[in-house]
Design a protein around this motif. Structure first.
Motif, PDB file in Angstrom:
ATOM      1  N   ARG A 284       0.846  -1.208   0.066  1.00 50.46           N
ATOM      2  CA  ARG A 284       0.070   0.041   0.030  1.00 50.46           C
ATOM      3  C   ARG A 284       0.838   1.491   0.095  1.00 50.46           C
ATOM      4  NH1 ARG A 284      -4.952   0.069  -1.480  1.00 50.46           N
ATOM      5  NH2 ARG A 284      -5.635   1.518   0.437  1.00 50.46           N
TER       6      ARG A 284
ATOM      7  N   GLY B 174      -8.569   7.402   1.986  1.00 53.95           N
ATOM      8  CA  GLY B 174      -8.825   6.762   0.817  1.00 53.95           C
ATOM      9  C   GLY B 174     -10.211   7.242   0.084  1.00 53.95           C
TER      10      GLY B 174
ATOM     11  N   GLN C 211     -13.126   6.561  -2.284  1.00 57.25           N
ATOM     12  CA  GLN C 211     -14.090   5.361  -2.259  1.00 57.25           C
ATOM     13  C   GLN C 211     -13.972   4.702  -3.571  1.00 57.25           C
ATOM     14  OE1 GLN C 211     -15.329   4.559   0.567  1.00 57.25           O
ATOM     15  NE2 GLN C 211     -15.927   2.851  -0.525  1.00 57.25           N
TER      16      GLN C 211
ATOM     17  N   GLY D  91      -9.479  -3.116  -2.303  1.00 56.48           N
ATOM     18  CA  GLY D  91      -9.991  -2.329  -1.191  1.00 56.48           C
ATOM     19  C   GLY D  91      -9.875  -0.787  -1.477  1.00 56.48           C
ATOM     20  N   ARG D  92      -9.707  -0.034  -0.678  1.00 53.85           N
ATOM     21  CA  ARG D  92      -9.325   1.536  -0.427  1.00 53.85           C
ATOM     22  C   ARG D  92      -8.698   2.054  -1.806  1.00 53.85           C
ATOM     23  NH1 ARG D  92      -7.451   4.846   3.942  1.00 53.85           N
ATOM     24  NH2 ARG D  92      -5.844   3.324   3.495  1.00 53.85           N
TER      25      ARG D  92
ATOM     26  N   THR E 277     -10.314   0.407  -9.880  1.00 54.40           N
ATOM     27  CA  THR E 277      -9.359  -0.287  -9.338  1.00 54.40           C
ATOM     28  C   THR E 277      -9.089  -1.634 -10.215  1.00 54.40           C
ATOM     29  OG1 THR E 277     -10.555  -1.354  -7.623  1.00 54.40           O
ATOM     30  CG2 THR E 277      -9.243   0.740  -7.011  1.00 54.40           C
TER      31      THR E 277
END
Ligand code: C2O
Ligand code: CU
Ligand code: CU
Length: 487
Positions: free
Chosen positions: A192, A359, A361, A369-370, A381
């Protein structure tokens, strides 16, 4: 041997790690020896082992097309149809994306969006007719961080109808790897922190699948050198000491031949540059090629080593440097529609880890995820999904100007599928030399304007080609027409 010291592995360690390992066995299949005009190919993604550091180095477990790093060089002919069978021998779904080729949407290789993923053991046939000659490449568009980062990539060369007048046509596929002290691909894909910063930059760079030694050159020859950066995240800035390369094409598309600013060739992930170089060094001389993109981490990529042969000719070849043009539709700038895209997110500076924005949305229905990045406030994403809603619908047949503004503190090679665009302006200044591209590199705060004719219907991805950034939200879909022409 090129090892960059921003990761815990030195050149010596890499070599030492190999010393105790397998005696060199031939793990590569012999080159398939495709004829230059072949239009039928079969490529097989699967696992393999290669010696990135040469025969004495450790064998690295990779994922590769036909067991080769880079994958087989696919050579097509401009305007001639190609039929490419992809047989998936990985243990997970894959697809192949033909990066930079203007092709029908159904052949674009985005899982969920343009085709169902190719399941393990299954095959998919890609058929298209490349309209443009030039230097392109292919790579998966599924589980992209791992599949590209473990080695699945190859060059796709579309040959001009008439051969270009050079003595040699060379290809350097440049690939960044993150290897651990055993010479294996380091785990930790999708970290991340990295995804919010520069992405997964590695510690070893290979040239055509090998840590490069010297490249042999003959004085007086004219070389066409095709550079392809297949890295997940590494941006390169190459300097050819003692030489004056001319840029003759960018992302496969011919431009006005010109020397790069400051002699420095910026090559972000997924970008290609074709050079023509007249080899004017003295017989027996050696000239380094340096990559000095990252501050304080410049390294010698390779060197041009002249043989002692007498020069091939006394003065440089007297032939034009200009490549024949491709049949690109010229955008009508005065009547173009405008689309503004703001690139947002990431950490705000290279050092402050704690000013990461909360993060954004991810759009409903998206996996992962975020999101860490977004375009106009929304984040797609991953690799591509069924039902990805387009950000906008562009009128088919119209000219469009897309203005991209980098509101982040990081560099982004922004890529549009299915089109080559004219690069009009950077920070308000007209971009010279008639440049077209499919991937344009934005420095922090840059505003870049590109234009193209939306002549090809379908849903087309637009994303950053720093793969971590794409996966974490720096991606969107532009729909052209009804988006449904997928055959
Ligand atoms: Cu080479 Cu979606 O990209
Ligand atoms: Cu692409
Ligand atoms: Cu990016």
């Amino acid at each position: 041997m090129t090892v960059i010291s921003n990761f815990a592995l030195s050149r010596r360690e890499f070599l030492r790690a190999g010393a105790g390992l397998v005696a060199a066995t031939a793990v590569l299949k012999p080159p398939p020896g495709f004829a230059a005009d072949a239009v039928e190919y079969k490529i097989t993604p699967g696992s393999g082992q290669v010696a990135l550091g040469g025969k004495k180095g450790p064998l690295t477990d990779v994922w590769a097309y036909d067991g080769r790093i880079p994958g087989p060089e696919i050579r097509l002919r401009q305007g001639r149809s190609a039929h490419i069978v992809v047989e998936n021998r990985l243990e997970e779904d894959t697809t192949v994306h033909w990066h930079g080729i203007r092709l029908p949407n159904a052949m674009d290789g985005v899982p969920g969006l343009t085709q169902p993923p190719i399941k393990p053991g299954e095959s998919f046939v890609y058929e298209f007719t490349p309209p443009d000659a030039g230097t392109f490449w292919y790579h998966p568009h599924a589980d992209s961080l791992q599949q590209l980062g473990r080695g699945l990539a190859g060059a796709l060369i579309v040959e001009e109808a008439e051969p270009v007048h050079v003595d040699r046509d060379l290809l350097w596929v440049l690939t960044d790897w993150r290897l651990n002290s055993e010479g294996q691909i380091a785990s930790g894909f999708g970290n991340r922190m990295e995804a919010a910063m520069s992405g997964r930059v590695g510690n070893v760079v290979t040239l055509n699948g090998k840590v490069p030694g010297d490249q042999s050159m003959r004085a007086g020859e004219r070389v066409r050198l095709r550079l392809v950066n297949t890295s997940l995240a590494r941006i390169m800035a190459l300097k050819f000491e003692g030489h004056s390369p001319f840029i003759v094409a960018i992302d496969g598309q011919p431009c006005d031949p010109h020397e790069p600013d400051g002699g420095r060739l910026l090559l972000g992930p997924a970008m290609r540059i074709d050079l023509i170089i007249d080899m004017q060094g003295a017989p027996g001389s050696r000239h380094v090629v340096v990559d000095d993109y990252y501050d304080g981490l410049s390294y010698e990529l390779t060197a041009l080593a002249y043989t002692t042969q007498t020069p091939l000719r006394k003065s440089p070849l007297d032939a034009s440097l200009r490549l024949p043009g491709n049949p690109l539709p010229e955008p009508d700038i005065r009547n173009a529609e405008r689309l503004e895209l703001a690139l947002q997110g990431g950490m705000m500076s290279h050092t402050a880890a704690d000013d990461m924005k909360p993060g954004m949305q991810a759009m409903p229905g998206m996996t992962a995820g975020r999101a860490l990045w977004s375009i106009n406030g929304t984040s797609m994403t991953g690799d591509g999904h069924a039902g990805m809603p387009p950000l906008v619908t562009l009128a088919q047949g119209r000219s469009h100007i897309v203005s991209m503004r980098n509101d982040t503190a990081w560099w982004h090679p922004m890529h549009l599928h299915g089109f080559s665009f004219r690069v009009l302006k950077r920070n308000g200044v007209a971009v010279p030399h008639n440049q077209w591209a499919d991937t344009v590199l934005l420095a922090p705060r840059d505003v870049v304007e590109v234009a193209f004719v939306a002549d090809n219907p379908g849903d087309w991805m637009l994303h950053c080609h720093v793969t971590d950034h794409q996966m974490a939200g720096l991606m969107t879909v532009l729909r052209v027409g009804n988006g449904r022409n997928k055959t």
